[in-house]
Design a protein around this motif. Structure first.
Motif, PDB file in Angstrom:
ATOM      1  N   LEU A   1       0.737  -1.048   0.158  1.00  0.00           N
ATOM      2  CA  LEU A   1       0.104  -0.118  -0.127  1.00  0.00           C
ATOM      3  C   LEU A   1       0.867   1.244  -0.148  1.00  0.00           C
ATOM      4  O   LEU A   1       0.530   2.226  -0.820  1.00  0.00           O
ATOM      5  N   HIS A   2       1.803   1.134   0.715  1.00  0.00           N
ATOM      6  CA  HIS A   2       2.818   2.184   0.907  1.00  0.00           C
ATOM      7  C   HIS A   2       3.489   2.794  -0.430  1.00  0.00           C
ATOM      8  O   HIS A   2       3.459   3.813  -1.023  1.00  0.00           O
ATOM      9  N   ASP A   3       3.862   1.667  -1.273  1.00  0.00           N
ATOM     10  CA  ASP A   3       4.602   1.871  -2.469  1.00  0.00           C
ATOM     11  C   ASP A   3       3.833   2.158  -3.439  1.00  0.00           C
ATOM     12  O   ASP A   3       4.260   2.697  -4.690  1.00  0.00           O
TER      13      ASP A   3
ATOM     14  N   VAL B   1       0.130   5.020  -1.326  1.00  0.00           N
ATOM     15  CA  VAL B   1       0.326   6.292  -0.630  1.00  0.00           C
ATOM     16  C   VAL B   1       1.497   7.257  -1.286  1.00  0.00           C
ATOM     17  O   VAL B   1       1.430   8.147  -1.470  1.00  0.00           O
ATOM     18  N   GLU B   2       2.314   6.591  -1.849  1.00  0.00           N
ATOM     19  CA  GLU B   2       3.742   7.092  -2.704  1.00  0.00           C
ATOM     20  C   GLU B   2       2.956   7.679  -4.146  1.00  0.00           C
ATOM     21  O   GLU B   2       2.584   6.552  -4.755  1.00  0.00           O
ATOM     22  N   ARG B   3       3.263   8.756  -4.443  1.00  0.00           N
ATOM     23  CA  ARG B   3       2.519   9.362  -5.592  1.00  0.00           C
ATOM     24  C   ARG B   3       3.120   8.673  -6.849  1.00  0.00           C
ATOM     25  O   ARG B   3       2.444   8.546  -7.895  1.00  0.00           O
ATOM     26  N   ASP B   4       4.416   8.408  -6.998  1.00  0.00           N
ATOM     27  CA  ASP B   4       5.164   7.759  -8.101  1.00  0.00           C
ATOM     28  C   ASP B   4       4.821   6.382  -8.139  1.00  0.00           C
ATOM     29  O   ASP B   4       4.362   6.130  -9.374  1.00  0.00           O
TER      30      ASP B   4
ATOM     31  N   VAL C   1      -1.138   5.697 -14.726  1.00  0.00           N
ATOM     32  CA  VAL C   1      -0.961   6.439 -16.094  1.00  0.00           C
ATOM     33  C   VAL C   1      -1.311   5.273 -17.164  1.00  0.00           C
ATOM     34  O   VAL C   1      -1.840   5.750 -18.219  1.00  0.00           O
ATOM     35  N   PRO C   2      -0.815   4.004 -17.031  1.00  0.00           N
ATOM     36  CA  PRO C   2      -1.277   3.100 -18.338  1.00  0.00           C
ATOM     37  C   PRO C   2      -2.831   3.014 -18.435  1.00  0.00           C
ATOM     38  O   PRO C   2      -3.029   2.636 -19.670  1.00  0.00           O
TER      39      PRO C   2
ATOM     40  N   LEU D   1      -5.895  13.027  -8.797  1.00  0.00           N
ATOM     41  CA  LEU D   1      -6.857  12.214  -7.963  1.00  0.00           C
ATOM     42  C   LEU D   1      -6.119  11.626  -6.612  1.00  0.00           C
ATOM     43  O   LEU D   1      -6.595  11.574  -5.629  1.00  0.00           O
ATOM     44  N   HIS D   2      -4.962  11.555  -6.934  1.00  0.00           N
ATOM     45  CA  HIS D   2      -4.079  11.087  -5.577  1.00  0.00           C
ATOM     46  C   HIS D   2      -4.069  11.932  -4.600  1.00  0.00           C
ATOM     47  O   HIS D   2      -4.266  11.624  -3.381  1.00  0.00           O
ATOM     48  N   HIS D   3      -4.018  13.385  -4.827  1.00  0.00           N
ATOM     49  CA  HIS D   3      -4.106  14.483  -3.859  1.00  0.00           C
ATOM     50  C   HIS D   3      -5.711  14.251  -3.115  1.00  0.00           C
ATOM     51  O   HIS D   3      -6.127  14.346  -1.931  1.00  0.00           O
TER      52      HIS D   3
END
Length: 272
Positions: A29-31, A34-37, A44-45, A106-108
């Motif tokens: 979940l973190h990778d 939570v992490e934007r990258d 993105v795909p 969306l992430h924000h």
């Protein structure tokens, strides 16, 4: 005295089992969320999805045709030309940049308390559509003063906000569990029995990870994975979570079974 030591060792092993069950899902979940990258690497795909492409291109066309400054007689010619260019938009760099900007927004929104509107500025897309269209029309088409549109309303996900405050420490859960296991075996008086119990705790941790991966669609509320626009994106995350965590849960379960078997064998040899 031995019983007190063994009880303390059992408590440590149970704590290790909890940490072991939390470790792998929390790290994922973190990778990836939570992490934007990591979030963008998953989302993105999805720009190639026809439904999302249609949402973005249709929104741009609606903004163009909804401008009251465009004369009615021009709109008759403009409509088919704009729709044709909108279909070509999805293969351009402009669309890729627009989609990535939408996913950043969306992430924000997902980590903002309360429902949030997913707003995207379609000005670059509108300009990309109109530039070739104007070659076939006798007048220049005015651009909207504000081309920001709301693609969807993102529901409040309190659990996600709570998880994001914990997951940065997730990578330490695995090593911490290993330290607790070693400490339990050093403290306990009946180490062979405790080794078997440690294996059982590993089985329980692995089974917990496997269960969560298998049931992730039931764990996520329908208000999230069935939401307009957001739903298919969440389902993509669910699929990747399941694909990544199911084998990891099985491996953890198998390792626990191996340790438990070793403990049982050592107990048998000791009794002989």
């Amino acid at each position: 005295m031995h019983s007190v030591r063994d009880l303390l060792a059992v408590a440590l092993l149970l704590a290790a089992a909890v940490l072991g069950a939390i470790w792998l899902p929390a790290v994922w979940l973190h990778d990836h969320v939570v992490e934007r990258d990591g979030f963008l690497a998953v989302t993105v795909p999805l720009a190639d999805d026809p439904e999302f492409q249609r949402t973005m291109s249709d929104s741009a066309v609606e903004e163009i045709l909804g401008d009251e400054r465009v004369p009615g007689w021009v709109q008759e010619q403009l409509t088919p030309l704009a729709e044709e260019q909108a279909e070509n938009l999805t293969g351009t760099e402009v669309y890729g940049t627009l989609w990535e900007a939408a996913m950043v927004e969306l992430h924000h929104a997902l980590f903002t308390p309360g429902p949030s509107d997913l707003d995207v500025d379609l000005a670059p897309a509108i300009d990309r559509i109109l530039t070739p269209v104007e070659e076939h029309l006798p007048i220049a088409i005015p651009r909207p003063d504000d081309a920001t549109v709301t693609l969807a309303t993102i529901p409040d996900v309190p659990l996600l906000t709570a998880v994001s405050s914990v997951t940065p420490w997730a990578a330490w859960a695995g090593p911490a569990a290993a330290v607790l296991v070693v400490a339990a075996l050093l403290i306990g008086a009946h180490r062979r029995t405790l080794l078997a119990f440690a294996g059982l705790c590993g089985i329980l941790a692995g089974a917990g990870v496997w269960w969560l991966a298998a049931r992730i669609e039931q764990v996520v509320p329908d208000a999230v994975d069935q939401a307009v626009f957001l739903g298919p994106i969440v389902q993509q995350f669910q699929g990747q979570f399941q694909a990544a965590l199911t084998p990891q849960g099985v491996i953890l379960l198998g390792a626990g079974a191996l340790v438990m078997s070793l403990g049982v064998v050592l107990m048998g040899l000791h009794r002989r």
